[in-house]
Design a protein around this motif. Sequence first.
Motif, PDB file in Angstrom:
ATOM      1  N   ALA A   1       0.832  -1.199   0.000  1.00 22.41           N
ATOM      2  CA  ALA A   1       0.000   0.000   0.000  1.00 22.41           C
ATOM      3  C   ALA A   1       0.869   1.251   0.000  1.00 22.41           C
ATOM      4  CB  ALA A   1      -0.928  -0.007   1.207  1.00 22.41           C
ATOM      5  N   ARG A   2       1.964   1.210   0.740  1.00 25.39           N
ATOM      6  CA  ARG A   2       2.855   2.376   0.822  1.00 25.39           C
ATOM      7  C   ARG A   2       3.453   2.709  -0.540  1.00 25.39           C
ATOM      8  NH1 ARG A   2       8.284   3.433   1.563  1.00 25.39           N
ATOM      9  NH2 ARG A   2       8.733   5.330   2.753  1.00 25.39           N
ATOM     10  N   ARG A   3       3.898   1.695  -1.281  1.00 18.13           N
ATOM     11  CA  ARG A   3       4.491   1.940  -2.587  1.00 18.13           C
ATOM     12  C   ARG A   3       3.488   2.592  -3.538  1.00 18.13           C
ATOM     13  NH1 ARG A   3       6.812  -2.994  -1.739  1.00 18.13           N
ATOM     14  NH2 ARG A   3       5.276  -4.063  -3.027  1.00 18.13           N
ATOM     15  N   ILE A   4       2.249   2.094  -3.499  1.00 20.67           N
ATOM     16  CA  ILE A   4       1.223   2.655  -4.383  1.00 20.67           C
ATOM     17  C   ILE A   4       0.884   4.078  -3.982  1.00 20.67           C
ATOM     18  CG2 ILE A   4      -1.186   2.437  -5.110  1.00 20.67           C
ATOM     19  CD1 ILE A   4      -0.796  -0.606  -4.948  1.00 20.67           C
ATOM     20  N   LEU A   5       0.715   4.329  -2.678  1.00 25.73           N
ATOM     21  CA  LEU A   5       0.394   5.675  -2.212  1.00 25.73           C
ATOM     22  C   LEU A   5       1.496   6.664  -2.557  1.00 25.73           C
ATOM     23  CD1 LEU A   5      -1.164   4.815   1.259  1.00 25.73           C
ATOM     24  CD2 LEU A   5      -2.348   5.981  -0.619  1.00 25.73           C
ATOM     25  N   LEU A   6       2.741   6.265  -2.395  1.00 26.01           N
ATOM     26  CA  LEU A   6       3.843   7.167  -2.713  1.00 26.01           C
ATOM     27  C   LEU A   6       3.936   7.413  -4.215  1.00 26.01           C
ATOM     28  CD1 LEU A   6       6.614   6.010  -0.204  1.00 26.01           C
ATOM     29  CD2 LEU A   6       5.028   7.948  -0.028  1.00 26.01           C
ATOM     30  N   THR A   7       3.602   6.400  -5.009  1.00 27.65           N
ATOM     31  CA  THR A   7       3.563   6.596  -6.463  1.00 27.65           C
ATOM     32  C   THR A   7       2.476   7.600  -6.827  1.00 27.65           C
ATOM     33  OG1 THR A   7       4.354   4.347  -6.880  1.00 27.65           O
ATOM     34  CG2 THR A   7       3.229   5.456  -8.688  1.00 27.65           C
ATOM     35  N   LEU A   8       1.280   7.442  -6.231  1.00 29.10           N
ATOM     36  CA  LEU A   8       0.184   8.372  -6.487  1.00 29.10           C
ATOM     37  C   LEU A   8       0.532   9.773  -6.002  1.00 29.10           C
ATOM     38  CD1 LEU A   8      -2.835   6.091  -5.505  1.00 29.10           C
ATOM     39  CD2 LEU A   8      -2.266   6.875  -7.817  1.00 29.10           C
ATOM     40  N   GLN A   9       1.264   9.857  -4.893  1.00 28.75           N
ATOM     41  CA  GLN A   9       1.694  11.157  -4.382  1.00 28.75           C
ATOM     42  C   GLN A   9       2.670  11.821  -5.361  1.00 28.75           C
ATOM     43  OE1 GLN A   9       3.832  11.023  -0.680  1.00 28.75           O
ATOM     44  NE2 GLN A   9       3.807  13.245  -0.401  1.00 28.75           N
ATOM     45  N   THR A  10       3.617  11.047  -5.880  1.00 25.88           N
ATOM     46  CA  THR A  10       4.570  11.579  -6.848  1.00 25.88           C
ATOM     47  C   THR A  10       3.867  12.103  -8.091  1.00 25.88           C
ATOM     48  OG1 THR A  10       6.280  10.037  -6.082  1.00 25.88           O
ATOM     49  CG2 THR A  10       6.584  11.009  -8.274  1.00 25.88           C
ATOM     50  N   LEU A  11       2.795  11.419  -8.495  1.00 29.60           N
ATOM     51  CA  LEU A  11       2.039  11.822  -9.683  1.00 29.60           C
ATOM     52  C   LEU A  11       1.055  12.955  -9.395  1.00 29.60           C
ATOM     53  CD1 LEU A  11       1.312   8.275 -11.156  1.00 29.60           C
ATOM     54  CD2 LEU A  11       2.969   9.953 -11.985  1.00 29.60           C
ATOM     55  N   GLY A  12       0.883  13.303  -8.112  1.00 34.25           N
ATOM     56  CA  GLY A  12       0.009  14.416  -7.754  1.00 34.25           C
ATOM     57  C   GLY A  12      -1.418  14.046  -7.457  1.00 34.25           C
ATOM     58  N   TYR A  13      -1.731  12.741  -7.385  1.00 30.93           N
ATOM     59  CA  TYR A  13      -3.106  12.312  -7.129  1.00 30.93           C
ATOM     60  C   TYR A  13      -3.399  12.130  -5.634  1.00 30.93           C
ATOM     61  CZ  TYR A  13      -3.367  11.378 -12.135  1.00 30.93           C
ATOM     62  OH  TYR A  13      -3.353  11.502 -13.498  1.00 30.93           O
ATOM     63  N   VAL A  14      -2.368  12.084  -4.818  1.00 36.10           N
ATOM     64  CA  VAL A  14      -2.510  11.888  -3.374  1.00 36.10           C
ATOM     65  C   VAL A  14      -1.584  12.865  -2.667  1.00 36.10           C
ATOM     66  CG1 VAL A  14      -1.919  10.302  -1.483  1.00 36.10           C
ATOM     67  CG2 VAL A  14      -3.274   9.483  -3.406  1.00 36.10           C
ATOM     68  N   GLU A  15      -2.020  13.331  -1.500  1.00 39.67           N
ATOM     69  CA  GLU A  15      -1.167  14.154  -0.647  1.00 39.67           C
ATOM     70  C   GLU A  15      -1.199  13.584   0.757  1.00 39.67           C
ATOM     71  OE1 GLU A  15      -2.865  18.026  -0.854  1.00 39.67           O
ATOM     72  OE2 GLU A  15      -4.613  17.523   0.393  1.00 39.67           O
ATOM     73  N   THR A  16      -0.194  13.909   1.549  1.00 43.11           N
ATOM     74  CA  THR A  16      -0.129  13.392   2.914  1.00 43.11           C
ATOM     75  C   THR A  16       0.502  14.417   3.844  1.00 43.11           C
ATOM     76  OG1 THR A  16       0.706  11.595   4.319  1.00 43.11           O
ATOM     77  CG2 THR A  16       2.110  12.283   2.475  1.00 43.11           C
ATOM     78  N   ASP A  17       0.072  14.379   5.101  1.00 43.35           N
ATOM     79  CA  ASP A  17       0.695  15.225   6.127  1.00 43.35           C
ATOM     80  C   ASP A  17       1.730  14.444   6.926  1.00 43.35           C
ATOM     81  OD1 ASP A  17      -0.820  13.525   7.669  1.00 43.35           O
ATOM     82  OD2 ASP A  17      -2.163  15.064   8.458  1.00 43.35           O
ATOM     83  N   GLY A  18       2.063  13.257   6.436  1.00 44.19           N
ATOM     84  CA  GLY A  18       3.011  12.393   7.117  1.00 44.19           C
ATOM     85  C   GLY A  18       2.337  11.246   7.834  1.00 44.19           C
ATOM     86  N   LYS A  19       1.010  11.405   8.084  1.00 48.75           N
ATOM     87  CA  LYS A  19       0.250  10.343   8.742  1.00 48.75           C
ATOM     88  C   LYS A  19      -0.984   9.955   7.935  1.00 48.75           C
ATOM     89  CE  LYS A  19      -2.224   9.112  12.971  1.00 48.75           C
ATOM     90  NZ  LYS A  19      -2.680   9.568  14.309  1.00 48.75           N
ATOM     91  N   LEU A  20      -1.739  10.958   7.538  1.00 50.01           N
ATOM     92  CA  LEU A  20      -2.967  10.711   6.793  1.00 50.01           C
ATOM     93  C   LEU A  20      -2.764  11.007   5.309  1.00 50.01           C
ATOM     94  CD1 LEU A  20      -5.591  12.319   9.193  1.00 50.01           C
ATOM     95  CD2 LEU A  20      -5.178   9.878   8.835  1.00 50.01           C
ATOM     96  N   PHE A  21      -3.366  10.158   4.478  1.00 49.38           N
ATOM     97  CA  PHE A  21      -3.309  10.339   3.031  1.00 49.38           C
ATOM     98  C   PHE A  21      -4.674  10.803   2.542  1.00 49.38           C
ATOM     99  CE2 PHE A  21       0.084   7.422   3.973  1.00 49.38           C
ATOM    100  CZ  PHE A  21       1.097   7.771   3.083  1.00 49.38           C
ATOM    101  N   ARG A  22      -4.684  11.696   1.566  1.00 54.52           N
ATOM    102  CA  ARG A  22      -5.922  12.206   0.966  1.00 54.52           C
ATOM    103  C   ARG A  22      -5.755  12.289  -0.537  1.00 54.52           C
ATOM    104  NH1 ARG A  22      -4.960  15.241   5.517  1.00 54.52           N
ATOM    105  NH2 ARG A  22      -6.681  15.426   7.031  1.00 54.52           N
TER     106      ARG A  22
END
Length: 266
Positions: free
Chosen positions: A54-75
């Motif tokens: 899950a972490r790898r996918i979330l970080l990939t989505l974050q890199t692409l701009g589809y997800v953001e995080t405050d370090g704990k919660l993802f949106r």
Amino acid sequence: MDPGTPPAKGPKPSDSYVQSFARGLEVIRSFSADTTAQTLSEVAARTGLTRAGARRILLTLQTLGYVETDGKLFRLTPRILDLGFAYLSSLPIWNLAEPVMEDLVEEVRESSSAAVLDGLDIVYVLRVPTHKIMRTTLGVGSRLPACWTSMGRVLLAGLPDDELQARLRSHPMERFTDHTTTDVDALIAHIHQARQQGWCLVNQELEEGLISIAAPLTSRTGQTVAALNISGQANRTSADMMEKTLLPTLLTAARTISRMMDAPRG
């Protein structure tokens, strides 16, 4: 096997199935109105992935701009809307249909929506509201069960009988209100009636107080490609009144939009 990847559920990786892409979509779908922000553990639990996967996918989505995080919660970020609007922009008919629906709402003083069928759900592709009539906020992309909505039954009526039977016989029947049809044979009869008469009225089967009437939007060949409805509150718009006074206007709007679908566009 990668330690961050659980055993495959469903289709196996192949030349025609990219499992990592499918898991990325599952992560995106794990966010909803009830889960707007999630921890890594919550995403993993909702998708069946390990934390590492899950972490790898979330970080990939974050890199692409589809997800953001405050370090704990993802949106999800607003960029995720690009995925949905890519579908809508590929169907310019909805830009043409919106003024027709606005005129419809102005005339009948009730909300109007258009939806397409996705499995046994309807997905809203256009909505022109008047007043809030449901506890759930509806908008483009909202999903509702097809079996207990007027647009859903109109869309299901467009399926061949063998496909309709297969879908409904494997679908659990839920009871949402005292008016909900939970018998499969009775439900199929309602859908056949919608097919025969060319419209469908559903009275408080999905939510108490909600009544709606729908008509199909069809191609030149007669194929049902979407549905158009008028929805209102049962305490001020009875089923009888909706059929007698609102249905003719709805059918006229549906025919107008259907003709637009086949009109040449340059």
